[in-house]
Design a protein around this motif. Sequence first.
Motif, short mmCIF file in Angstrom:
data_model
loop_
_atom_site.label_atom_id
_atom_site.label_comp_id
_atom_site.label_asym_id
_atom_site.label_seq_id
_atom_site.Cartn_x
_atom_site.Cartn_y
_atom_site.Cartn_z
N PHE A 120 7.07 -18.91 27.20
CA PHE A 120 6.98 -19.20 25.76
C PHE A 120 5.66 -19.85 25.37
O PHE A 120 5.29 -19.84 24.21
N ASP A 121 4.94 -20.41 26.35
CA ASP A 121 3.66 -21.06 26.02
C ASP A 121 2.48 -20.12 26.18
O ASP A 121 1.32 -20.54 26.14
N GLY A 122 2.75 -18.83 26.35
CA GLY A 122 1.67 -17.86 26.54
C GLY A 122 1.54 -16.92 25.36
O GLY A 122 2.15 -17.11 24.32
N ASP A 123 0.73 -15.87 25.53
CA ASP A 123 0.47 -14.93 24.43
C ASP A 123 0.70 -13.48 24.88
O ASP A 123 0.02 -12.56 24.44
N LEU A 124 1.70 -13.29 25.75
CA LEU A 124 1.91 -11.97 26.34
C LEU A 124 2.87 -11.10 25.54
O LEU A 124 3.06 -9.92 25.88
N PHE A 125 3.49 -11.64 24.50
CA PHE A 125 4.60 -10.94 23.84
C PHE A 125 4.19 -9.56 23.31
O PHE A 125 4.81 -8.55 23.63
N ASP A 126 3.16 -9.51 22.47
CA ASP A 126 2.74 -8.23 21.89
C ASP A 126 2.28 -7.24 22.96
O ASP A 126 2.63 -6.06 22.92
N ARG A 127 1.50 -7.74 23.91
CA ARG A 127 0.98 -6.85 24.95
C ARG A 127 2.10 -6.32 25.85
O ARG A 127 2.10 -5.16 26.25
N ALA A 128 3.06 -7.20 26.16
CA ALA A 128 4.17 -6.77 27.02
C ALA A 128 5.03 -5.72 26.31
O ALA A 128 5.44 -4.73 26.91
N LEU A 129 5.28 -5.93 25.01
CA LEU A 129 6.06 -4.94 24.25
C LEU A 129 5.35 -3.59 24.25
O LEU A 129 5.96 -2.55 24.50
N GLU A 185 12.70 -11.67 24.63
CA GLU A 185 13.04 -13.05 24.29
C GLU A 185 11.75 -13.75 23.91
O GLU A 185 10.75 -13.65 24.62
N ALA A 186 11.76 -14.45 22.78
CA ALA A 186 10.53 -15.05 22.27
C ALA A 186 10.87 -16.30 21.45
O ALA A 186 12.02 -16.49 21.04
N PRO A 187 9.85 -17.15 21.18
CA PRO A 187 10.09 -18.35 20.38
C PRO A 187 10.09 -18.08 18.88
O PRO A 187 10.32 -19.00 18.08
N ALA A 188 9.80 -16.85 18.47
CA ALA A 188 9.78 -16.50 17.04
C ALA A 188 10.39 -15.12 16.87
O ALA A 188 10.45 -14.33 17.82
N ALA A 189 10.83 -14.84 15.65
CA ALA A 189 11.44 -13.54 15.37
C ALA A 189 10.36 -12.47 15.21
O ALA A 189 9.31 -12.73 14.62
N TRP A 190 10.63 -11.29 15.75
CA TRP A 190 9.74 -10.14 15.57
C TRP A 190 10.26 -9.32 14.38
O TRP A 190 11.43 -8.98 14.31
N LEU A 212 13.45 -2.20 15.65
CA LEU A 212 14.33 -3.33 15.93
C LEU A 212 15.78 -2.90 15.71
O LEU A 212 16.15 -2.43 14.64
N ARG A 213 16.60 -3.04 16.75
CA ARG A 213 18.02 -2.67 16.66
C ARG A 213 18.90 -3.89 16.44
O ARG A 213 19.87 -3.83 15.69
N ARG A 214 18.60 -4.98 17.16
CA ARG A 214 19.43 -6.19 17.08
C ARG A 214 18.55 -7.43 17.19
O ARG A 214 17.50 -7.40 17.83
N HIS A 215 19.03 -8.53 16.59
CA HIS A 215 18.32 -9.80 16.69
C HIS A 215 19.33 -10.93 16.68
O HIS A 215 20.33 -10.89 15.97
N LEU A 216 19.07 -11.95 17.49
CA LEU A 216 19.93 -13.14 17.56
C LEU A 216 19.04 -14.36 17.71
O LEU A 216 18.07 -14.33 18.48
N ALA A 227 16.30 -13.56 20.43
CA ALA A 227 16.57 -12.42 21.30
C ALA A 227 16.53 -11.15 20.46
O ALA A 227 17.12 -11.09 19.38
N HIS A 228 15.81 -10.14 20.95
CA HIS A 228 15.62 -8.89 20.22
C HIS A 228 15.96 -7.71 21.12
O HIS A 228 15.63 -7.71 22.30
#
Length: 199
Positions: free
Chosen positions: A135-144, A160-165, A177-181, A188-189
């Motif tokens: 959660f302290d990194g910047d890999l979310f967009d690149r990993a997706l 899984e991320a600290p903010a909603a996509w 996006l199919r689901r979000h919690l 969780a997306h």
Amino acid sequence: MARARPAAPSRSPHEVRIVGGLWKRTRLPVADKPGLRPTPDRVRETLFNWLGQDLSGWRCLDAFAGTGALGLEAASRGAVQVLLVEQDPQLVERLRQLKQRLSADAVQVRRGDAMAVLAELAGAGLDLVLLDPPFDGDLFDRALAAAVPTLAPGGLVYLEAPAAWSEAQAAQAGLELRRHLKAGAVHAHLFGRGAGPAA
């Protein structure tokens, strides 16, 4: 008068449980490592409700495995192939011990960099890619974005991320996006392949 003791720093639980399937209620140890944040049982239960419980025949990748909770949950529910990728050598050894203890023949454990493995698996036709980056990194967009080329036509990505996509952000990666919690600090997306720029 006794002085109040300072509050203990927040820590990961020392174990989590597999929620369902063959190894239901099996306890998984959680190493006390900075940044290690296993997916809570409740969030995993919701995810596998979204996925339909039975993953028989699925091919899965848990790219930032950590405790292995996500990937082992998939294997417990019938996935025929689950690759757990983790960079930390101590966590890799724990995952290998768990694989042996559970006789988890469908599970492979690999020490390596998640982004490099995602790139290597382009065209692999995976049914499910599980992404839970630090959660302290910047890999979310690149990993997706890197997960999309690894998917089978009906494949899914969990993030899984600290903010909603948003739906717009998902479309940029070629996903919808199919689901979000939201559960505490965790978003969780569940994404499917979409018609965005990267699709």
